[in-house]
Design a protein around this motif. Structure first.
Motif, PDB file in Angstrom:
ATOM      1  N   PRO A  78       0.812  -1.215   0.000  1.00  0.00           N
ATOM      2  CA  PRO A  78       0.000   0.000   0.000  1.00  0.00           C
ATOM      3  C   PRO A  78       0.849   1.270   0.000  1.00  0.00           C
ATOM      4  CG  PRO A  78      -0.963  -1.621   1.468  1.00  0.00           C
ATOM      5  CD  PRO A  78       0.350  -2.191   1.021  1.00  0.00           C
ATOM      6  N   ALA A 116       0.467   4.095  -2.981  1.00  0.00           N
ATOM      7  CA  ALA A 116      -0.185   5.371  -2.673  1.00  0.00           C
ATOM      8  C   ALA A 116       0.293   6.526  -3.553  1.00  0.00           C
ATOM      9  CB  ALA A 116      -0.014   5.703  -1.196  1.00  0.00           C
ATOM     10  N   ASP A 141     -10.563  -9.512   4.579  1.00  0.00           N
ATOM     11  CA  ASP A 141     -11.026  -8.151   4.853  1.00  0.00           C
ATOM     12  C   ASP A 141      -9.912  -7.271   5.403  1.00  0.00           C
ATOM     13  OD1 ASP A 141     -13.516  -8.840   3.979  1.00  0.00           O
ATOM     14  OD2 ASP A 141     -14.457  -8.879   5.962  1.00  0.00           O
ATOM     15  N   THR A 185      -6.733  -7.387   4.856  1.00  0.00           N
ATOM     16  CA  THR A 185      -5.821  -6.995   3.774  1.00  0.00           C
ATOM     17  C   THR A 185      -6.416  -5.864   2.947  1.00  0.00           C
ATOM     18  OG1 THR A 185      -4.883  -9.214   3.662  1.00  0.00           O
ATOM     19  CG2 THR A 185      -4.607  -7.813   1.723  1.00  0.00           C
ATOM     20  N   GLU A 200      -8.752  -3.764   3.833  1.00  0.00           N
ATOM     21  CA  GLU A 200      -8.867  -2.563   4.665  1.00  0.00           C
ATOM     22  C   GLU A 200      -7.531  -1.824   4.749  1.00  0.00           C
ATOM     23  OE1 GLU A 200     -10.513  -1.404   9.122  1.00  0.00           O
ATOM     24  OE2 GLU A 200     -10.923  -3.381   8.266  1.00  0.00           O
ATOM     25  N   ALA A 201      -6.449  -2.585   4.903  1.00  0.00           N
ATOM     26  CA  ALA A 201      -5.126  -1.964   4.994  1.00  0.00           C
ATOM     27  C   ALA A 201      -4.753  -1.248   3.700  1.00  0.00           C
ATOM     28  CB  ALA A 201      -4.087  -3.032   5.327  1.00  0.00           C
ATOM     29  N   LEU A 218      -6.948   0.030   1.453  1.00  0.00           N
ATOM     30  CA  LEU A 218      -7.816   1.184   1.236  1.00  0.00           C
ATOM     31  C   LEU A 218      -7.511   2.333   2.190  1.00  0.00           C
ATOM     32  CD1 LEU A 218     -11.203  -0.601   0.486  1.00  0.00           C
ATOM     33  CD2 LEU A 218      -9.655   0.514  -1.132  1.00  0.00           C
ATOM     34  N   LYS A 219      -6.869   2.045   3.307  1.00  0.00           N
ATOM     35  CA  LYS A 219      -6.474   3.121   4.218  1.00  0.00           C
ATOM     36  C   LYS A 219      -5.438   4.041   3.573  1.00  0.00           C
ATOM     37  CE  LYS A 219      -7.377   1.347   8.862  1.00  0.00           C
ATOM     38  NZ  LYS A 219      -6.777   0.782  10.095  1.00  0.00           N
ATOM     39  N   GLN A 220      -4.648   3.492   2.681  1.00  0.00           N
ATOM     40  CA  GLN A 220      -3.585   4.282   2.051  1.00  0.00           C
ATOM     41  C   GLN A 220      -3.832   4.579   0.571  1.00  0.00           C
ATOM     42  OE1 GLN A 220       0.575   3.560   3.166  1.00  0.00           O
ATOM     43  NE2 GLN A 220      -0.122   1.763   4.296  1.00  0.00           N
ATOM     44  N   PRO A 233      -6.769   5.185  -2.287  1.00  0.00           N
ATOM     45  CA  PRO A 233      -8.198   5.393  -2.559  1.00  0.00           C
ATOM     46  C   PRO A 233      -8.616   4.790  -3.903  1.00  0.00           C
ATOM     47  CG  PRO A 233      -6.977   7.399  -3.016  1.00  0.00           C
ATOM     48  CD  PRO A 233      -5.975   6.406  -2.500  1.00  0.00           C
ATOM     49  N   PHE A 249     -16.985  -2.777   1.853  1.00  0.00           N
ATOM     50  CA  PHE A 249     -16.100  -1.677   1.474  1.00  0.00           C
ATOM     51  C   PHE A 249     -16.763  -0.629   0.585  1.00  0.00           C
ATOM     52  CE2 PHE A 249     -13.393  -5.318   2.503  1.00  0.00           C
ATOM     53  CZ  PHE A 249     -12.653  -4.747   3.529  1.00  0.00           C
TER      54      PHE A 249
END
Length: 215
Positions: A41, A45, A66, A68, A70-71, A73-75, A77, A99
């Protein structure tokens, strides 16, 4: 005929620039560690930040859990999740619900009968991508990006209620023929614009996009 193009497996600013400036409608970032195109990620980014509005940032995932996703999408978009593994229709629905992003489900083909796998995904995915099943004798095949094409006539004359893409062994030299035979409204290329696995060539990206613009 306007054919949309996805350049997948982008991993450098130079390759991303070539895809964007060449008119790619989709750009793909790979989050599958065994792939030579894989990014973390943190690596993805800054590449995602280069992508202008209107170009679809796609994340390639293979049977990811999930945590993986989530991690990532945190960085990063992302606009679209490409599920390239053995995800069931129920799992596709779960990912969408959790998501809130559209999903493109990959269906791998070798023969006409393989199209039977499509039906269960029609109510849960936003898009389909048809890729080649790797040959049974291929050593250590990846889920995609194996530079292997399938018989495009399998898709000739088919219609689907979802937008779909053609992938698998496409190059600047054969993409026109692939679209002519399959009727694909969109195409996805990775290995066909590389000098070596994971090493995108900006000139080949440009040539592929020009070949598609000429259709």
């Amino acid at each position: 005929m306007t054919v949309q193009v996805k350049i997948c497996g982008l991993s450098t600013p130079e390759a991303m620039t070539a895809a964007i400036e060449g008119g790619a409608a989709f750009v793909g970032l790979v989050f599958y560690p065994p792939s030579p195109r894989a990014l973390t990620p943190a690596q993805a980014a800054p590449l995602a930040a280069m992508v202008p509005q209107g170009v679809v940032k796609t994340g390639l995932l293979v049977d990811a859990d999930d945590a993986t996703i989530e991690a990532i999408l945190k960085q990063v978009p992302l606009d679209l999740l490409q599920l390239h593994g053995a995800e069931s229709p129920a799992r596709v629905a779960e990912v969408k619900a959790r998501f809130g992003l559209p999903v493109m489900k990959v269906v791998k083909l070798r023969q006409a009968g393989d199209l039977e796998a499509v039906e269960p995904y029609l109510d849960v995915a936003e898009r389909l991508l048809f890729d080649a099943k790797p040959p049974e004798d291929m050593e250590n095949p990846l889920p995609g990006g194996n530079a292997v094409a399938f018989d495009w006539t399998i898709l000739a004359g088919t219609t689907w209620p979802l937008p779909w893409m053609l992938a698998g062994g496409l190059t600047p030299e054969n993409v026109a023929r692939a679209v002519e035979i399959s009727g694909a409204p969109a195409v996805d290329v990775s290995s066909g614009v590389e000098d070596a696995p994971g090493r995108k060539n900006p000139a080949k990206i440009k040539a592929f996009l020009e070949a598609c613009r000429a259709l």
